[in-house]
Design an enzyme around this catalytic site. Structure first.
Site, PDB file in Angstrom:
ATOM      1  N   ARG A 245       0.794  -1.227   0.000  1.00 33.54           N
ATOM      2  CA  ARG A 245       0.000   0.000   0.000  1.00 33.54           C
ATOM      3  C   ARG A 245       0.831   1.284   0.000  1.00 33.54           C
ATOM      4  O   ARG A 245       0.536   2.214  -0.750  1.00 33.54           O
ATOM      5  CB  ARG A 245      -0.937   0.054   1.222  1.00 33.54           C
ATOM      6  CG  ARG A 245      -2.192  -0.735   1.062  1.00 33.54           C
ATOM      7  CD  ARG A 245      -2.655  -1.265   2.383  1.00 33.54           C
ATOM      8  NE  ARG A 245      -1.714  -2.246   2.872  1.00 33.54           N
ATOM      9  CZ  ARG A 245      -1.787  -3.553   2.600  1.00 33.54           C
ATOM     10  NH1 ARG A 245      -2.778  -3.998   1.915  1.00 33.54           N
ATOM     11  NH2 ARG A 245      -0.870  -4.402   3.033  1.00 33.54           N
ATOM     12  N   THR A 246       1.837   1.350   0.847  1.00 36.81           N
ATOM     13  CA  THR A 246       2.586   2.607   0.937  1.00 36.81           C
ATOM     14  C   THR A 246       3.228   2.909  -0.409  1.00 36.81           C
ATOM     15  O   THR A 246       3.134   4.020  -0.930  1.00 36.81           O
ATOM     16  CB  THR A 246       3.661   2.517   2.050  1.00 36.81           C
ATOM     17  OG1 THR A 246       3.022   2.089   3.250  1.00 36.81           O
ATOM     18  CG2 THR A 246       4.320   3.857   2.287  1.00 36.81           C
TER      19      THR A 246
ATOM     20  N   LYS B 251      25.359  -4.791  -6.121  1.00 30.78           N
ATOM     21  CA  LYS B 251      26.816  -4.855  -6.373  1.00 30.78           C
ATOM     22  C   LYS B 251      27.604  -4.314  -5.192  1.00 30.78           C
ATOM     23  O   LYS B 251      28.820  -4.232  -5.241  1.00 30.78           O
ATOM     24  CB  LYS B 251      27.169  -4.021  -7.610  1.00 30.78           C
ATOM     25  CG  LYS B 251      26.496  -4.450  -8.889  1.00 30.78           C
ATOM     26  CD  LYS B 251      26.977  -3.547 -10.028  1.00 30.78           C
ATOM     27  CE  LYS B 251      26.109  -3.688 -11.263  1.00 30.78           C
ATOM     28  NZ  LYS B 251      26.350  -2.593 -12.205  1.00 30.78           N
TER      29      LYS B 251
ATOM     30  N   ARG C 157      11.848   3.600   2.227  1.00 28.74           N
ATOM     31  CA  ARG C 157      11.550   2.588   3.247  1.00 28.74           C
ATOM     32  C   ARG C 157      12.787   1.729   3.425  1.00 28.74           C
ATOM     33  O   ARG C 157      13.424   1.347   2.443  1.00 28.74           O
ATOM     34  CB  ARG C 157      10.362   1.714   2.823  1.00 28.74           C
ATOM     35  CG  ARG C 157      10.163   0.514   3.744  1.00 28.74           C
ATOM     36  CD  ARG C 157       8.884  -0.224   3.499  1.00 28.74           C
ATOM     37  NE  ARG C 157       7.742   0.533   3.984  1.00 28.74           N
ATOM     38  CZ  ARG C 157       6.512   0.031   4.116  1.00 28.74           C
ATOM     39  NH1 ARG C 157       6.278  -1.222   3.798  1.00 28.74           N
ATOM     40  NH2 ARG C 157       5.523   0.771   4.549  1.00 28.74           N
TER      41      ARG C 157
ATOM     42  N   HIS D  25       6.568   5.446  11.050  1.00 30.69           N
ATOM     43  CA  HIS D  25       5.888   5.390   9.754  1.00 30.69           C
ATOM     44  C   HIS D  25       4.964   6.625   9.696  1.00 30.69           C
ATOM     45  O   HIS D  25       3.749   6.523   9.838  1.00 30.69           O
ATOM     46  CB  HIS D  25       5.094   4.085   9.657  1.00 30.69           C
ATOM     47  CG  HIS D  25       4.641   3.713   8.282  1.00 30.69           C
ATOM     48  ND1 HIS D  25       4.565   4.629   7.242  1.00 30.69           N
ATOM     49  CD2 HIS D  25       4.224   2.523   7.771  1.00 30.69           C
ATOM     50  CE1 HIS D  25       4.125   3.999   6.156  1.00 30.69           C
ATOM     51  NE2 HIS D  25       3.918   2.725   6.453  1.00 30.69           N
TER      52      HIS D  25
HETATM   53  C1  NCD Z   1       2.734  -1.380   7.932  1.00 24.57           C
HETATM   54  C2  NCD Z   1       4.230  -1.211   7.893  1.00 24.57           C
HETATM   55  O1  NCD Z   1       4.853  -1.439   6.855  1.00 24.57           O
HETATM   56  O2  NCD Z   1       4.740  -0.805   8.920  1.00 24.57           O
HETATM   57  N1  NCD Z   1       2.174  -1.533   6.665  1.00 24.57           N
HETATM   58  C3  NCD Z   1       1.850  -0.396   5.993  1.00 24.57           C
HETATM   59  O3  NCD Z   1       2.674   0.384   5.608  1.00 24.57           O
HETATM   60  N2  NCD Z   1       0.537  -0.151   5.864  1.00 24.57           N
HETATM   61  C4  NCD Z   1       2.248  -2.362   8.906  1.00 24.57           C
HETATM   62  C5  NCD Z   1       2.754  -3.763   8.864  1.00 24.57           C
HETATM   63  O4  NCD Z   1       3.507  -4.154   7.973  1.00 24.57           O
HETATM   64  O5  NCD Z   1       2.373  -4.521   9.773  1.00 24.57           O
END
Ligand code: NCD
Length: 312
Positions: A59-60, A88, A109, A137
């Site tokens: 989703r993100t 590499k 991320r 997050h």
């Molecule tokens: C979350 C994350 O990546 O921290 N997912 C997200 O971004 N909606 C929650 C999770 O992975 O449990």
């Protein structure tokens, strides 16, 4: 409204002021309307976002990309760094410097805490933290807080239950802190097995202005909650797989547990649901927002955020 987020990084919710929230949320309302009425516009035309995801995401990643595209911007989408020079042995710093030369913002991320902050030290363009290990997050918290405050516009006080893996769950770290920046009084219920308790610094911080009730029993909090926010036990953070197996199904929210809940309670989850912590029988329940409002709001909040960071 004054935009003090233009050109700024967003690595932690600590940097956000109440006025920033007001600006982002007002824009989020507009982005929702824009998406429904016209699909988007060209307010980010000529801007490029580089999406550097060193850790899995559904989703993100895809909502950030959709956000950029709905506003007419371009994308460098790397979901996983396979087939890049990271394989590499290229350093994180060099990778960041390269993409910050091509793009107008970096959405990062990473499995390690602090890497988005590390990126800000070498990036020529703003950096947004899309999740750093068990750290924070911030954009998930923005969409979660937006979802909560828009659902309860008239309530001055809310009881929010955060349940599951509060130790490793970065979404609840950011959410707990960001809720303090709304104009509502928040009563927190922190529900977790003892081993997965909320980090001490965050509990101390929220205790300064909120009441905090800590328990390992979800059932004790159901009847008083306005919001029940469930989380996944974060398998990838465990060193001992047997420990994860023991804890993964510690909680299960289902219809029968909710019989004592308030009529207007909302059920939230950042997704993915990995071990049935919310029973599928609740997926289409009107109280459940995880497959509805949270997804739509996630897109609109990210559109709003990119707009304020990239446009003065
Ligand atoms: C979350 C994350 O990546 O921290 N997912 C997200 O971004 N909606 C929650 C999770 O992975 O449990």
């Amino acid at each position: 409204m004054k935009n003090s987020l233009f050109g700024q990084d967003l690595t932690t919710v600590d940097s956000l002021e109440a006025s920033d929230l007001a600006l982002i949320f007002q824009k989020t309302d507009r982005m929702k309307k824009l998406t429904v009425e016209k699909g988007g516009d060209d307010s980010l035309k000529g801007k490029i976002g580089a999406f550097l995801f060193f850790e899995p995401s559904t989703r993100t990643f895809s909502s950030f990309i959709t956000a950029m595209q709905r506003l007419g911007g371009g994308i460098i989408p790397l979901n996983g760094m396979k087939n890049t020079s990271v394989e590499k042995g290229e350093s994180f710093e060099h990778t960041v410097r390269v993409f910050s030369t091509y793009a107008d913002c970096l959405i990062i991320r990473h499995p390690e805490v602090g890497y988005p902050t590390k990126a800000t030290q070498v990036s020529a363009v703003p950096v947004v933290n899309a999740g750093d290990g068990p750290g924070e997050h911030p954009t998930q918290a923005l969409l979660d807080v937006y979802t909560i405050v828009r659902r309860f516009p008239d309530k001055k006080e809310l009881t929010v239950t955060l349940a599951g893996d509060l130790k490793f769950g970065r979404t609840v770290h950011s959410l707990a802190k960001l809720l303090l920046k709304t104009d509502k009084k928040i009563n927190f219920n922190l529900v977790s097995p003892e081993m997965l308790a909320m980090p001490y610094e965050i509990t101390v911080k929220i205790k300064k202005s909120s009441s905090v009730f800590e328990t390992s029993k979800l059932s004790e909090t159901i009847s008083v909650s306005d919001v029940i926010y469930m989380t996944r036990v974060q398998k990838e953070r465990f060193e001992n797989p047997a420990e994860y197996e023991k804890l993964k199904s510690f909680y299960r929210l289902d219809k029968s547990l909710l019989t004592r809940a308030k009529k207007e309670v909302i059920i939230m989850h950042p997704l993915p649901i990995a071990a049935n912590e919310i029973s599928h029988e609740l997926d289409d329940d009107p109280r459940s927002l995880y497959l509805k409002d949270q997804l739509k709001n996630g897109l609109a909040v990210r559109m709003a955020l990119l707009d304020v960071i990239l446009n003065p």
